[in-house]
Write an enzyme that holds these catalytic residues in place. Structure first.
Site, short mmCIF file in Angstrom:
data_model
loop_
_atom_site.label_atom_id
_atom_site.label_comp_id
_atom_site.label_asym_id
_atom_site.label_seq_id
_atom_site.Cartn_x
_atom_site.Cartn_y
_atom_site.Cartn_z
N ASP A 32 0.88 -1.16 0.00
CA ASP A 32 0.00 0.00 0.00
C ASP A 32 0.92 1.22 0.00
OD1 ASP A 32 -2.10 1.74 0.03
OD2 ASP A 32 -3.04 0.94 1.84
C1 BGC Z 1 -4.89 3.43 0.20
C2 BGC Z 1 -5.04 2.40 -0.90
C3 BGC Z 1 -4.95 3.07 -2.24
C4 BGC Z 1 -3.62 3.81 -2.33
C5 BGC Z 1 -3.43 4.53 -3.63
C6 BGC Z 1 -3.65 4.28 0.02
O1 BGC Z 1 -3.63 5.35 0.90
O2 BGC Z 1 -4.84 2.79 1.45
O3 BGC Z 1 -6.26 1.74 -0.76
O4 BGC Z 1 -5.07 2.14 -3.26
O5 BGC Z 1 -3.57 4.77 -1.29
O6 BGC Z 1 -4.24 5.65 -3.72
#
Ligand code: BGC
Length: 802
Positions: free
Chosen positions: A302
């Site tokens: 993530d």
């Molecule tokens: C989130 C993810 C997301 C990623 C990209 C993160 O802060 O937890 O779910 O896909 O950002 O935007």
């Protein structure tokens, strides 16, 4: 002095000076014989073998392939996010507003891939630069919690198909969805992005969605693996959990999704499980995910997750997103020190290359940036209407006959909330409000309340801050109290009142009990006054819930003649609500998550979301903050497993939902008296009412007393009928194997199905069991031998059934 980023974003603290590293990279590259040999005509991806490509890649290029190109979103103050490798920012983005990119290695024919959120629609910038003549709006589909309430995998697959066509036609390679964490607690801020409190529902929905999206030749990323069940301090949270609960509740959905859809990628989560960041956990990402479950794809972090880049690669986390220069440096240093071997890096690089090979970008797909928005809006509308849950319908209040005069109250009747905030949000072209939807369906929407709300909302909106941060939902506009004379007049002149109550939440924060899970005092007063006025004139009051998560309903529901849970239904929400309110679409959704009577009924309610630990120099709060921990003391007793076993009556139980018709359940017939290999259970469902409808039948199984304590019953299968006309029947068949019935025995390190007598229960909900039949499992079945992994660091207290 190295640049100081906020604590949560700092990566390897000991990155050597950049110059020395560049020299090292150059040295390693020069020392590679393959590089020397192929310099004249380097092998090309797709033409040469992966072995040849690996041999031709320099070490520096390999590192580039496992580290993304950084993240430069608008709306983030300069310097808040750490930069990618030098020069990355200047490379024009193929799809502005997408969340991530991988590095291209042009000389070997390796293109850059584009990764984009999110679970309710493709999240990209709708306007590019200053040119607003051409727009790039994507469809805002209903949120995942709504989709799961359909209990209809065919429908969810169709949504995935439409969704995936937008991914492909916007030039994106991998969609960062579906989210599929478990609804552990109703306050989870991202619950709307997730499906259910039950892993069979979550896993089945995720698999259907992945198959739908990936049918378009693009990838998905099932996320967040695992235990991202809350937002509080998500990047530093250590969750303590026993292995049984981890496997049976929190991992099982992922396991099912891998088995049924083999997604292109998995996204590891931010948090730690039993002391180790998930992105650095070899147990989780290699032993379990790959060796035990057979996952063949790539794992990415993530965004900025974990903290030790080399440990992440070693664990099997192949791609670090969005990628920072510090990670590049840390990996080169780890190679030099021997902390990371070239062979391990090759494994990670191979998985990135395999992903590239499958991608539409590599295949040269000519994307239009003009997906079929009209057709997809129709899919969004249908999915929303088919999934809403009718919670209450006294004396046939609903449907409301077309042509009636409707008085609409509540801010969100006019300002529908299509979805949640954060990365689960979508830049959509429009949102149809309930008022618009009802007007389009032929109702007369009373003008006095419409005008009063228009004025009120306009003046309240003007007071809102101009810009909000990405992680901050807009402040909620308090409910307006309708003028008493206007209310009395509406009760006199219109046919029915509809009050909409709205809730929004999202990434970066969990919900609160006061004024969020519970109604605000203004909302309570609104219901009371509208109900008094309308009931006084013999008119009905309908409440529509426009929420991404669970709310308190028990204290006020008797004042409402009908309650329709519309969830956050996407951009076509107003039309979909009108479809159901009018009976154009028969409501057939059922709850995939429990509505408890009070928040205090949730197991370990007061211990959610955990506690902060003392840490020297820790700063911030909420999302990042200090180290913190959380113990999953309820073990496997999550959602209905808790309420049914401990006999706590919810307001509306898991699986509950009314329709405009009724169904009769025929006898539950088993294919055999005992399970050998598999057993099938079938029953005939007949529409016994007066209008057409669909029924969701849930198959729960009650297990015998064995070595382990078991919940009162567990959902093992489900099915939905077609649209049945009055009097029409359909036979539904469920297949069960020993694996479907197994529990995880930690001492034996195995999934096991105890010997004994089992009861299959066919229910219209977890409490409304209509038919049952028993069968035996002659002797203990060891379904799968496993490994001791992810063991708790401390004893996790557990709920015990007395
Ligand atoms: C989130 C993810 C997301 C990623 C990209 C993160 O802060 O937890 O779910 O896909 O950002 O935007």
């Amino acid at each position: 002095m190295p640049t100081q980023y906020p604590r949560f974003l700092r990566l390897s603290p000991a990155a050597p000076p950049a110059l020395r590293l560049l020299a090292l990279a150059a040295l390693l590259a020069a020392a590679s014989p393959a590089r020397a040999q192929t310099a004249a005509s380097p092998p090309q991806l797709g033409k040469a073998s992966l072995k040849e490509i690996l041999a031709a890649l320099t070490t520096e290029e390999k590192v580039k392939l496992v580290v993304g190109m950084g993240f430069y979103p608008s709306g983030f103050p300069a310097g808040m996010l750490p930069p990618g490798d030098p020069g990355d920012r200047e490379v024009p983005e193929k799809v502005p507003g997408a969340a991530g990119r991988t590095h291209a290695i042009a000389r070997l024919g390796i293109p850059s891939l584009t990764l984009s959120d999110g679970p309710a629609g493709v999240r990209i910038d709708a306007i590019r630069g200053k040119d607003s003549t051409k727009t790039y709006y994507a469809t805002a589909f209903p949120v995942a919690t709504l989709l799961a309430s359909s209990w209809d995998t065919t429908l969810v697959r169709r949504v995935g198909g439409a969704f995936g066509s937008e991914v492909r036609d916007f030039g994106i390679d991998v969609l960062l969805a579906p989210g599929m964490n478990i609804h552990r607690n109703p306050l989870g801020g991202r619950n709307f992005e997730y499906y259910s409190e039950d892993p069979v529902v979550a896993g089945s929905m995720a698999a259907a969605f992945v198959n739908g999206v990936e049918g378009n030749g693009v990838g998905t990323s099932i996320k967040h693996f695992a235990l991202n069940n809350q937002e509080f301090n998500r990047m530093q949270l250590n969750s303590h959990i026993n292995e049984r609960a981890l496997r049976e509740i929190y991992l099982k959905g992922f396991q099912l999704a891998v088995r049924k859809s083999q997604p292109w990628t998995v996204m590891s989560s931010y948090n730690k499980i039993n002391g180790t960041y998930t992105s650095e956990s070899h147990d989780l990402l290699t032993t379990l995910l790959r060796q035990e479950w057979g996952f063949k794809g790539l794992v990415m972090t993530d965004w900025y997750g974990g903290h030790d880049a080399a440990a992440q690669l070693k664990a099997g986390n192949d791609l670090l997103e969005p990628g920072t220069h510090a990670q590049t440096e840390a990996i080169l240093a780890a190679l030099k020190s021997g902390q990371l071997t070239p062979a391990q890096l090759d494994v990670n690089v191979t998985r990135v290359l395999e992903l590239v090979l499958k991608s539409p970008t590599f295949k040269g797909y000519k994307y239009s940036s003009q997906p079929a928005l009209k057709a997809n809006a129709a899919v969004a509308r249908q999915a929303a209407a088919e999934s809403m849950v009718l919670l209450r319908n006294e004396a046939g209040t609903l449907p409301i006959a077309a042509g009636h005069q409707v008085a609409l109250f509540g801010n969100t009747s006019y300002n529908l909330i299509a979805g949640g905030t954060g990365s689960g949000d979508v830049n959509r072209a429009y949102t149809i409000s309930l008022a618009q939807g009802l007007s389009a369906a032929g109702y007369t929407v009373a003008s006095a309340p419409s005008q009063a709300y228009a004025q009120y909302l306009q003046s309240e909106k003007a007071k809102l801050p101009k810009k909000r941060s990405f992680f901050e939902p807009l402040p909620v506009i308090a409910e307006m109290m309708p003028d008493a004379a206007m209310l009395a007049q509406q009760a006199q002149t219109t046919d029915v009142a509809i009050i909409t109550l709205g809730r929004s939440a999202g990434e970066g924060g969990d919900r609160k009990v006061t004024d969020d899970f519970d109604l605000t005092s203004a909302e309570q007063a609104l219901i009371k006054q509208v109900a008094a006025a309308f009931h006084g004139k013999g008119k009905k009051v309908v409440v529509v819930l426009n929420t991404g998560g669970v709310m308190e309903v028990a204290s006020w529901r008797s004042q409402a003649d009908a309650i329709l849970l519309g969830w956050q239904p996407g951009q076509e929400g107003g039309h979909a609500l009108a479809d159901v309110l009018s009976g154009q679409v028969a409501p057939s959704g059922k709850l995939a998550t429990t509505f408890p009577v009070a928040y205090t009924d949730v197991p370990y309610a007061t211990e959610f979301p955990g506690k902060e630990l003392a840490s020297p120099g820790g700063a911030g709060g909420g999302l990042m903050g200090k180290p913190s921990e959380n113990a999953y003391n309820e073990g496997i007793y999550v959602g209905y497993r808790y309420y049914t076993t401990f006999k706590v009556k919810p307001a509306y139980e898991f699986g509950y939902g009314l329709g405009y018709t009724t169904f009769a359940y025929g006898k539950l017939q088993l294919s055999a008296p005992s399970l050998t290999g598999k057993i099938t259970a079938s029953l005939k469902v007949t529409n016994s009412g007066r209008v057409a409808g669909k029924e969701v039948v849930q198959l729960y199984v009650h297990a015998p007393k064995g070595a382990l304590a078991k919940p009162e019953s567990e959902l093992r299968a489900f099915a939905k009928t077609n649209l049945l006309a009055p009097g029409q029947s359909q036979t539904l068949t469920f297949t069960l194997t020993a694996a479907d019935l197994a529990s995880y025995n930690t001492a034996a390190e195995a999934w096991q199905t105890d010997a004994g007598t089992y009861t299959a229960r066919a229910g219209a909900s977890s409490l409304d069991i209509r038919q049952s039949a028993t069968f035996t499992v002659p002797k203990l079945v060891v379904v799968q031998k496993s490994y001791k992994l992810l063991a708790p660091q401390q004893v996790v207290k557990e709920l015990i059934v007395k």
